[in-house]
Design a protein around this motif. Structure first.
Motif, short mmCIF file in Angstrom:
data_model
loop_
_atom_site.label_atom_id
_atom_site.label_comp_id
_atom_site.label_asym_id
_atom_site.label_seq_id
_atom_site.Cartn_x
_atom_site.Cartn_y
_atom_site.Cartn_z
N UNK A 22 0.82 -1.20 0.00
CA UNK A 22 0.00 0.00 0.00
C UNK A 22 0.86 1.26 0.00
N UNK A 23 2.07 1.19 0.54
CA UNK A 23 3.00 2.31 0.45
C UNK A 23 3.44 2.50 -1.00
N UNK A 24 3.75 1.41 -1.67
CA UNK A 24 4.18 1.48 -3.08
C UNK A 24 3.05 2.05 -3.95
N UNK A 25 1.83 1.55 -3.76
CA UNK A 25 0.74 2.05 -4.60
C UNK A 25 0.43 3.51 -4.30
N UNK A 26 0.49 3.93 -3.04
CA UNK A 26 0.24 5.33 -2.69
C UNK A 26 1.33 6.22 -3.27
N UNK A 141 -14.58 13.42 -0.84
CA UNK A 141 -14.22 12.24 -0.08
C UNK A 141 -15.33 11.61 0.75
N UNK A 142 -16.29 12.32 1.31
CA UNK A 142 -17.34 11.60 2.05
C UNK A 142 -18.07 10.57 1.18
N UNK A 143 -18.29 10.92 -0.09
CA UNK A 143 -19.02 10.01 -0.99
C UNK A 143 -18.15 8.82 -1.37
N UNK A 144 -16.89 9.09 -1.63
CA UNK A 144 -15.96 8.00 -1.94
C UNK A 144 -15.83 7.07 -0.74
N UNK A 155 -8.85 -4.94 3.01
CA UNK A 155 -7.56 -5.03 2.34
C UNK A 155 -7.50 -4.26 1.02
N UNK A 156 -8.66 -3.89 0.46
CA UNK A 156 -8.68 -3.15 -0.81
C UNK A 156 -9.08 -1.68 -0.64
N UNK A 157 -9.35 -1.26 0.58
CA UNK A 157 -9.82 0.11 0.79
C UNK A 157 -8.77 1.14 0.41
N UNK A 158 -7.50 0.91 0.74
CA UNK A 158 -6.46 1.87 0.36
C UNK A 158 -6.32 1.92 -1.16
N UNK A 159 -6.44 0.77 -1.83
CA UNK A 159 -6.36 0.75 -3.30
C UNK A 159 -7.46 1.60 -3.92
N UNK A 160 -8.69 1.43 -3.46
CA UNK A 160 -9.78 2.23 -4.00
C UNK A 160 -9.53 3.72 -3.76
N UNK A 165 -7.70 8.86 -5.61
CA UNK A 165 -6.74 9.90 -5.22
C UNK A 165 -5.81 10.30 -6.34
N UNK A 166 -5.72 9.52 -7.41
CA UNK A 166 -4.92 9.96 -8.55
C UNK A 166 -5.39 11.35 -8.97
N UNK A 167 -6.68 11.54 -9.03
CA UNK A 167 -7.24 12.85 -9.40
C UNK A 167 -7.04 13.85 -8.25
#
Length: 184
Positions: A22-26, A141-144, A155-160, A165-167
């Motif tokens: 998750x550090x690498x993906x962030x 962010x509240x909606x996301x 385990x997939x929440x940080x990925x989503x 967050x790219x935008x």
């Protein structure tokens, strides 16, 4: 390799080393957000991208964003719950009222520090940008997070979040570098 195979490799790596992955993906997505900001909003061609700046922004995601989000979502899961509509709403409220304001402040301080600004300049930039960034945060962010906490396994929440967050990172990169760009 098919998408299913890539996802399976990702899932195995995530199970073995959740903080690292998750550090690498962030970090990757924060760096990509900075490059996107430079090429789309700052009118740089890829030839003129400041990759050193992008690497600094990516390091904020790698060392702070990814690990902090992973830890935070675990804390929310343990103390607020893991499933259900009411739990998802409670998580959004706690996330947006407690975590988001402090996390955004930390990101702004880190961005200014990584740009080599003096502490006084970092403070004045945070004072100038913080409430605008926080307000923009509350539009998105509240909606996301509601979708994230209700439908997405832990385990997939940080990925989503990092994908969306790219935008967001593009906006933060533009916002934290805007004054510097205007001064040049």
């Amino acid at each position: 390799m098919k998408a299913r195979g890539i996802f399976s490799l990702y899932q195995k790596a995530l199970n073995r080393r959740p903080y690292l992955i998750q550090a690498i993906q962030a970090g990757t997505l924060m760096g990509a957000g900075d490059i996107t900001s430079q090429t789309l909003f700052e009118d740089n061609s890829f030839k003129h991208v400041d990759y050193k700046r992008s690497l600094k922004f990516a390091s904020i995601g790698f060392f702070i964003g990814g690990p902090t989000l992973r830890m935070w979502y675990g804390v929310l899961n343990r103390h607020v719950g893991s499933q259900g509509k009411i739990v998802a709403v409670k998580k959004v409220l706690v996330d947006q009222l407690l975590f988001a304001p402090s996390f955004l402040g930390m990101i702004l301080v880190c961005a200014g520090t990584m740009q080599g600004k003096t502490w006084d300049k970092v403070k004045s930039d945070v004072q100038a940008n913080y409430f605008d960034v926080l307000q923009t945060n509350y539009y998105i962010w509240p909606w996301v997070q509601l979708v994230n906490f209700y439908f997405v396994p832990l385990q997939y929440q940080v990925l989503l979040v990092q994908t969306v967050a790219l935008f967001w990172n593009t906006y933060l990169a533009w916002k934290t570098n805007r004054k510097r760009l205007l001064d040049n």
